[in-house]
Design a protein around this motif. Structure first.
Motif, PDB file in Angstrom:
ATOM      1  N   THR A  15      -3.475   1.671  -3.612  1.00  0.00           N
ATOM      2  CA  THR A  15      -4.124   2.431  -2.546  1.00  0.00           C
ATOM      3  C   THR A  15      -4.538   1.515  -1.404  1.00  0.00           C
ATOM      4  O   THR A  15      -4.543   0.284  -1.539  1.00  0.00           O
ATOM      5  N   SER A  16      -4.927   2.111  -0.309  1.00  0.00           N
ATOM      6  CA  SER A  16      -5.371   1.350   0.857  1.00  0.00           C
ATOM      7  C   SER A  16      -6.691   0.636   0.611  1.00  0.00           C
ATOM      8  O   SER A  16      -7.061  -0.267   1.359  1.00  0.00           O
ATOM      9  N   ARG A  17      -7.396   1.020  -0.426  1.00  0.00           N
ATOM     10  CA  ARG A  17      -8.660   0.367  -0.780  1.00  0.00           C
ATOM     11  C   ARG A  17      -8.437  -0.849  -1.672  1.00  0.00           C
ATOM     12  O   ARG A  17      -9.388  -1.484  -2.125  1.00  0.00           O
ATOM     13  N   GLY A  18      -7.167  -1.178  -1.942  1.00  0.00           N
ATOM     14  CA  GLY A  18      -6.862  -2.332  -2.772  1.00  0.00           C
ATOM     15  C   GLY A  18      -7.019  -2.046  -4.249  1.00  0.00           C
ATOM     16  O   GLY A  18      -7.385  -2.950  -5.019  1.00  0.00           O
ATOM     17  N   VAL A  25       0.840  -1.198   0.000  1.00  0.00           N
ATOM     18  CA  VAL A  25       0.000   0.000   0.000  1.00  0.00           C
ATOM     19  C   VAL A  25       0.877   1.250   0.000  1.00  0.00           C
ATOM     20  O   VAL A  25       1.854   1.348   0.771  1.00  0.00           O
ATOM     21  N   ASN A  26       0.559   2.202  -0.869  1.00  0.00           N
ATOM     22  CA  ASN A  26       1.257   3.481  -1.033  1.00  0.00           C
ATOM     23  C   ASN A  26       2.670   3.341  -1.593  1.00  0.00           C
ATOM     24  O   ASN A  26       3.376   4.345  -1.735  1.00  0.00           O
ATOM     25  N   GLU A  67      -5.673  -9.868  -0.185  1.00  0.00           N
ATOM     26  CA  GLU A  67      -5.325  -9.596   1.203  1.00  0.00           C
ATOM     27  C   GLU A  67      -3.953 -10.208   1.476  1.00  0.00           C
ATOM     28  O   GLU A  67      -3.645 -11.298   0.989  1.00  0.00           O
ATOM     29  N   GLN A 120      -8.634  -5.069   4.172  1.00  0.00           N
ATOM     30  CA  GLN A 120      -7.935  -4.727   5.396  1.00  0.00           C
ATOM     31  C   GLN A 120      -6.469  -4.364   5.130  1.00  0.00           C
ATOM     32  O   GLN A 120      -6.014  -3.294   5.502  1.00  0.00           O
ATOM     33  N   ASN A 121      -5.776  -5.291   4.468  1.00  0.00           N
ATOM     34  CA  ASN A 121      -4.343  -5.084   4.233  1.00  0.00           C
ATOM     35  C   ASN A 121      -3.995  -5.599   2.838  1.00  0.00           C
ATOM     36  O   ASN A 121      -3.415  -6.670   2.688  1.00  0.00           O
TER      37      ASN A 121
END
Length: 520
Positions: A91-94, A28-29, A132, A116-117
């Motif tokens: 992004t954090s939203r996948g 993420v990011n 995930e 989640q991750n």
């Protein structure tokens, strides 16, 4: 200040360590910029930015790094970057997002699930997945590139359609070998009627695979068990797809659709460092879609290759004779729904186009014939699965795109009027009579030849035997009597007559010994 330097050093070190340990993932990011890549665990595939000389367009893609960047998947085909400022980020939203220097979104993935991750990973299969971090179950992927194909069909891809969501996985060719944008040719598994694969150039069908018959697609006789890959066709209420998987890791193979509408299987040669052609779906001119028109059949071993099926004549005789066969054939007798009509077996062929067909998996061939006979719109029927003879496939419109095969062809039964059926049977009966007559003549000729040979040999043997008997009889009847008239002398008489075999009395010597003069 020293503490800050140490912190910066360890931060850089751990960042490097993380990237080194997870070169096949994007967290993420985390960003991937032009010039940077991630590589699958075994090193078979790489993901990054690419372009071609002479063009400023830049794309995100997946390629084989060992083969001079043979690209197998492209993300932003419809909207290339104009420079090398592109950034790919998770992004954090996948969601994977590709944007340029002005932060304009060029390409983006989608998911409707709460995550989640999330993590993006490039697998050794060439599949880019978002999942995930703690879940590797492929059924739970948030997104995968194998659902959004380019021009390449890799092992493990489910080429077909999800019947629940309607999502279609199909191929679109590149515009050229150096332009990944959308080309003119497509290949997809069409679920209409009984499913089959179509290759189209623009809107025109150029090739049809034929329906799956339990072993292979009816129009792909070269598709058979081999040492390179296995294959399967799945058709249930949830999905319909064709898939192949490599048997071992030593062979690298893929299928590619080019902009001319040619679908080829290629294998990589380590010795020559090139891709070699393994097979092409279109084998010859008879694989051109509907080349002989309706109710016409194509045989590449004949000249001309096109002919009308029994009970049919060319729709346009003049055009047909000039080599233009696309108008096809029509029935000699217009109506096929009268008393006495029936079916004629057509053997060893690619089954007609099934886009307007009907099928049933449980009926047998006899039930299939009965259903077709009782429906005046039914033009032909066939077995659905040739491995066990089960299932029923019915056609209700013109029969089109039929071709003959020397091996691995299939049978179907075409509906004919009573007069055409009688004529066909009469013609077939005459042919069979001629075949039987020729066979009988050949057998009789063989027997006569054998009889004459034995007779001649017997005469020769009898002649030799007769001569031998005559010679024996001459000796026993005449020579023996003459021999008996010769006088006989004992040894002492002969010795005295030759003076004990004196050299003085020796006359000479022959093949039976010395000859002496005697005085009696």
């Amino acid at each position: 200040m020293t503490d800050f330097k140490l912190f910066s050093f360890f931060s850089a070190f751990f960042s490097f360590l993380i990237v080194s340990l997870a070169v096949d993932t994007i967290a993420v990011n985390q960003t991937i910029r032009d010039g940077e890549t991630i590589v699958s665990a075994s090193g078979r595939f790489a993901l990054g930015f690419f372009g071609y000389s002479g063009s400023s367009s830049r794309y995100v893609g997946i390629w084989y790094p060992f083969s001079n960047k043979t690209v197998v998947w492209v993300a932003n085909r419809a909207m290339p970057l104009n420079d090398s400022s592109g950034v790919l980020q998770l992004t954090s939203r996948g969601i994977l997002v590709l944007h340029n220097s002005t932060n304009t979104v060029i390409w983006v993935t989608n998911t409707s699930r709460v995550v989640q991750n999330p993590v993006a990973q490039l697998l050794d299969s060439g599949n880019l997945v978002i999942r995930e971090a703690n879940d590797t179950n492929e059924d739970n992927y948030l997104w995968q590139s194998f659902d959004y194909l380019s021009d390449t069909f890799l092992p493990g891809i489910k080429f077909g359609r999800n019947l629940v969501t309607g999502h279609d996985r199909y191929l679109v060719s590149w515009k050229s070998t150096t332009d990944p944008s959308l080309g003119d040719s497509t290949t997809r598994l069409d679920p209409g009627g009984y499913p089959q694969i179509y290759i189209r150039k623009d809107e025109n069908i150029v090739f049809r695979s034929g329906p799956w018959n339990g072993l292979r697609f009816s129009g792909m006789p070269n598709l058979k068990p081999n040492p390179i890959y296995t294959y399967e066709f799945v058709y249930n209420q949830q999905e319909i797809y064709y898939r192949y998987d490599l048997i071992g890791n030593s062979v690298i193979s893929m299928m590619v659709l080019n902009n001319d509408g040619i679908f080829q299987r290629l294998t990589w040669s380590n010795s020559t460092q090139t891709w070699n052609l393994y097979l092409t779906t279109q084998m010859d001119n008879c694989d051109r879609y509907a080349v002989c028109g309706a109710y016409g059949t194509c045989n590449i071993n004949n000249s001309p290759p096109c002919a009308c099926l029994d009970g049919f004549v060319p729709k346009d005789e003049q055009a047909w004779d000039s080599g233009y066969w696309s108008n096809g054939c029509v029935r000699k007798n217009g109506s096929i729904c009268r008393a006495g009509e029936g079916f004629q077996k057509i053997s060893g062929v690619k089954l007609p186009d099934t886009k307007n067909s009907w099928f049933n998996r449980t009926m047998d061939l006899r039930e299939c014939e009965s259903v077709c006979l009782n429906n005046c719109s039914c033009t032909a029927y066939s077995t659905l699965n040739i491995t066990d003879g089960s299932g029923c496939l019915l056609w209700f419109e013109e029969l089109i795109d039929i071709r003959q095969y020397t091996e691995n062809g299939q049978d179907f039964y075409i509906r004919l009027s009573a007069s055409d059926l009688e004529s066909s049977h009469s013609s077939g009966k005459q042919t069979r009579i001629w075949i039987i007559a020729v066979c009988i003549l050949v057998v009789v000729a063989c027997f006569l030849g054998l009889f004459l040979l034995l007779h001649i040999r017997r005469k020769r043997f009898q002649r030799r035997e007769s001569i031998g008997r005559m010679q024996d009889r001459d000796y026993t009847d005449e020579s023996r009597e003459k021999d008996l008239e010769l006088p006989l002398f004992d040894f002492s008489t002969v010795a005295n007559a030759t003076d004990n075999f004196s050299e003085f009395n020796k006359l000479g010597e022959g093949g039976f010994g010395p000859v002496y003069k005697v005085c009696l």
